[in-house]
Design a protein around this motif. Structure first.
Motif, PDB file in Angstrom:
ATOM      1  N   LEU A 101       0.827  -1.204   0.000  1.00 52.93           N
ATOM      2  CA  LEU A 101       0.000   0.000   0.000  1.00 52.93           C
ATOM      3  C   LEU A 101       0.863   1.256   0.000  1.00 52.93           C
ATOM      4  O   LEU A 101       0.559   2.232  -0.703  1.00 52.93           O
ATOM      5  CB  LEU A 101      -0.928   0.001   1.215  1.00 52.93           C
ATOM      6  CG  LEU A 101      -2.119  -0.948   1.161  1.00 52.93           C
ATOM      7  CD1 LEU A 101      -2.854  -0.972   2.498  1.00 52.93           C
ATOM      8  CD2 LEU A 101      -3.080  -0.561   0.036  1.00 52.93           C
ATOM      9  N   LEU A 110       2.139   1.874  -3.467  1.00 51.24           N
ATOM     10  CA  LEU A 110       1.098   2.387  -4.358  1.00 51.24           C
ATOM     11  C   LEU A 110       0.823   3.865  -4.100  1.00 51.24           C
ATOM     12  O   LEU A 110       0.563   4.639  -5.036  1.00 51.24           O
ATOM     13  CB  LEU A 110      -0.188   1.577  -4.178  1.00 51.24           C
ATOM     14  CG  LEU A 110      -0.151   0.129  -4.664  1.00 51.24           C
ATOM     15  CD1 LEU A 110      -1.401  -0.611  -4.215  1.00 51.24           C
ATOM     16  CD2 LEU A 110      -0.009   0.070  -6.184  1.00 51.24           C
ATOM     17  N   ILE A 111       0.896   4.279  -2.840  1.00 51.80           N
ATOM     18  CA  ILE A 111       0.659   5.682  -2.501  1.00 51.80           C
ATOM     19  C   ILE A 111       1.833   6.542  -2.951  1.00 51.80           C
ATOM     20  O   ILE A 111       1.661   7.600  -3.570  1.00 51.80           O
ATOM     21  CB  ILE A 111       0.416   5.840  -0.987  1.00 51.80           C
ATOM     22  CG1 ILE A 111      -0.902   5.158  -0.594  1.00 51.80           C
ATOM     23  CG2 ILE A 111       0.380   7.316  -0.586  1.00 51.80           C
ATOM     24  CD1 ILE A 111      -1.099   5.020   0.907  1.00 51.80           C
ATOM     25  N   GLU A 158      -0.008   5.634  -7.734  1.00 53.74           N
ATOM     26  CA  GLU A 158      -1.023   4.742  -8.291  1.00 53.74           C
ATOM     27  C   GLU A 158      -2.312   4.805  -7.479  1.00 53.74           C
ATOM     28  O   GLU A 158      -3.400   4.602  -8.008  1.00 53.74           O
ATOM     29  CB  GLU A 158      -0.481   3.315  -8.355  1.00 53.74           C
ATOM     30  CG  GLU A 158       0.631   3.143  -9.375  1.00 53.74           C
ATOM     31  CD  GLU A 158       1.078   1.694  -9.507  1.00 53.74           C
ATOM     32  OE1 GLU A 158       0.215   0.832  -9.764  1.00 53.74           O
ATOM     33  OE2 GLU A 158       2.277   1.428  -9.348  1.00 53.74           O
ATOM     34  N   LEU A 159      -2.160   5.081  -6.185  1.00 51.61           N
ATOM     35  CA  LEU A 159      -3.312   5.448  -5.361  1.00 51.61           C
ATOM     36  C   LEU A 159      -3.196   6.943  -5.110  1.00 51.61           C
ATOM     37  O   LEU A 159      -2.388   7.390  -4.291  1.00 51.61           O
ATOM     38  CB  LEU A 159      -3.302   4.673  -4.028  1.00 51.61           C
ATOM     39  CG  LEU A 159      -3.746   3.219  -4.083  1.00 51.61           C
ATOM     40  CD1 LEU A 159      -3.602   2.564  -2.707  1.00 51.61           C
ATOM     41  CD2 LEU A 159      -5.196   3.103  -4.558  1.00 51.61           C
ATOM     42  N   THR A 207      -8.003   9.498  -2.729  1.00 52.26           N
ATOM     43  CA  THR A 207      -8.736   8.302  -3.143  1.00 52.26           C
ATOM     44  C   THR A 207      -9.407   7.637  -1.940  1.00 52.26           C
ATOM     45  O   THR A 207      -8.778   7.433  -0.908  1.00 52.26           O
ATOM     46  CB  THR A 207      -7.792   7.288  -3.811  1.00 52.26           C
ATOM     47  OG1 THR A 207      -7.207   7.886  -4.968  1.00 52.26           O
ATOM     48  CG2 THR A 207      -8.551   6.028  -4.230  1.00 52.26           C
ATOM     49  N   LEU A 226     -10.843   4.441  -0.041  1.00 53.40           N
ATOM     50  CA  LEU A 226     -10.571   3.011  -0.021  1.00 53.40           C
ATOM     51  C   LEU A 226     -11.585   2.309   0.878  1.00 53.40           C
ATOM     52  O   LEU A 226     -12.125   2.919   1.805  1.00 53.40           O
ATOM     53  CB  LEU A 226      -9.160   2.749   0.508  1.00 53.40           C
ATOM     54  CG  LEU A 226      -8.010   3.468  -0.205  1.00 53.40           C
ATOM     55  CD1 LEU A 226      -6.706   3.230   0.533  1.00 53.40           C
ATOM     56  CD2 LEU A 226      -7.893   3.002  -1.655  1.00 53.40           C
ATOM     57  N   LEU A 235      -9.981  -3.552  -0.748  1.00 58.46           N
ATOM     58  CA  LEU A 235      -8.570  -3.853  -0.526  1.00 58.46           C
ATOM     59  C   LEU A 235      -8.357  -5.342  -0.274  1.00 58.46           C
ATOM     60  O   LEU A 235      -7.414  -5.940  -0.800  1.00 58.46           O
ATOM     61  CB  LEU A 235      -8.047  -3.040   0.660  1.00 58.46           C
ATOM     62  CG  LEU A 235      -7.871  -1.534   0.425  1.00 58.46           C
ATOM     63  CD1 LEU A 235      -7.515  -0.835   1.729  1.00 58.46           C
ATOM     64  CD2 LEU A 235      -6.793  -1.272  -0.628  1.00 58.46           C
ATOM     65  N   LEU A 275      -2.509   7.357   5.230  1.00 55.30           N
ATOM     66  CA  LEU A 275      -3.950   7.174   5.109  1.00 55.30           C
ATOM     67  C   LEU A 275      -4.653   7.979   6.194  1.00 55.30           C
ATOM     68  O   LEU A 275      -4.091   8.226   7.267  1.00 55.30           O
ATOM     69  CB  LEU A 275      -4.331   5.700   5.245  1.00 55.30           C
ATOM     70  CG  LEU A 275      -3.833   4.737   4.158  1.00 55.30           C
ATOM     71  CD1 LEU A 275      -4.249   3.303   4.489  1.00 55.30           C
ATOM     72  CD2 LEU A 275      -4.350   5.137   2.786  1.00 55.30           C
ATOM     73  N   VAL A 290      -6.760   8.010   1.014  1.00 55.09           N
ATOM     74  CA  VAL A 290      -5.347   8.336   0.856  1.00 55.09           C
ATOM     75  C   VAL A 290      -5.180   9.806   1.229  1.00 55.09           C
ATOM     76  O   VAL A 290      -5.959  10.655   0.790  1.00 55.09           O
ATOM     77  CB  VAL A 290      -4.875   8.102  -0.595  1.00 55.09           C
ATOM     78  CG1 VAL A 290      -3.406   8.507  -0.755  1.00 55.09           C
ATOM     79  CG2 VAL A 290      -5.075   6.638  -0.986  1.00 55.09           C
TER      80      VAL A 290
END
Length: 234
Positions: free
Chosen positions: A33, A36-37, A41-42, A46, A48, A53, A77, A87
């Motif tokens: 995760l 991705l952050i 990509e996140l 965003t 969630l 997930l 997060l 995010v």
């Protein structure tokens, strides 16, 4: 019991292994995760869901919740009551505050550590910078590059011997991790420029404290405008 050639050794190896537990799955999930952050990509803001997930990562709710809790504590997060999990995003004011506080703290750290710079301490600083350069050259994961950059900047705080200052730095790391992730995305890089810390290291190993303090202001300012624009457009 007889095993075919080699099979007995393989079974002994299996016995030595430990089952992959929830702690390992939590660590892997938190790392994935984070990656991705940091890579964008996140995207910031965003929303969630645990269901989404868990399905995407093929993980049970227990270790997933632990991983989410870790990233909330790290500041990547945000859990908003009655709204959900997001995010983290940052306003221009958030970024300006991170920049100004970081500059003030690091200048103070250098004032405190300046007289404590032994040859061994300076070798340690150069080693940290070399490790960061190698990360850039090898194109390692952005999260690992951020960790090495934070390790480099931790040097003056650790050397200062100022306990409250070091605590302030440790508490600020989550904000800096997030800031560095935006900085990398804004510049389309996986890490800092290879030569980004050349002047920093030169002055930190030199004799002119005032020049070091002035450079810190400039060093921290680098890329802030682009990062602010990126955050506003995002």
């Amino acid at each position: 019991m007889h095993f075919p050639d080699g099979h007995g050794a393989e079974m002994n190896t299996f016995r030595a292994m430990q089952p992959v537990g929830d702690a390992t799955r939590r660590r892997q999930t938190a790392d994935q995760l984070t990656e991705l952050i940091v890579t964008g990509e996140l995207a910031a803001g965003t929303k969630l869901t645990e269901t989404g997930l868990a399905s995407a990562l093929q993980i049970s709710r227990g270790p997933l919740r632990e991983a989410i809790r870790e990233l909330v504590e790290a500041g990547l997060l945000v859990s908003q009551p009655y709204k959900g999990l997001f995010v983290r995003s940052a306003s221009p004011r958030d970024l300006q505050e991170i920049y100004s506080l970081r500059t003030t703290l690091e200048q103070f750290a250098f004032k405190e550590c300046w007289a404590k710079r032994t040859p061994a301490a300076l070798d340690d600083l150069r080693g940290r910078e070399l490790s960061l350069r190698q990360a850039v050259d090898d194109g390692i994961a952005p999260t690992a590059a951020i960790a090495r950059e934070l390790h480099l900047h931790s040097w003056c705080y650790e050397l200062s011997g100022h306990a409250l200052l070091l605590q302030s730095w440790e508490r600020m790391k989550s904000n800096l991790h997030f800031y560095f992730s935006l900085h990398q995305q804004a510049h389309g890089r996986r890490g800092p420029r290879r030569e980004a810390h050349d002047k920093y290291i030169e002055l930190a190993c030199g004799d002119d404290l005032q020049a070091m303090l002035s450079h810190l202001e400039e060093h921290m300012q680098q890329g802030l405008k682009t990062t602010l624009t990126f955050a506003e457009e995002g």
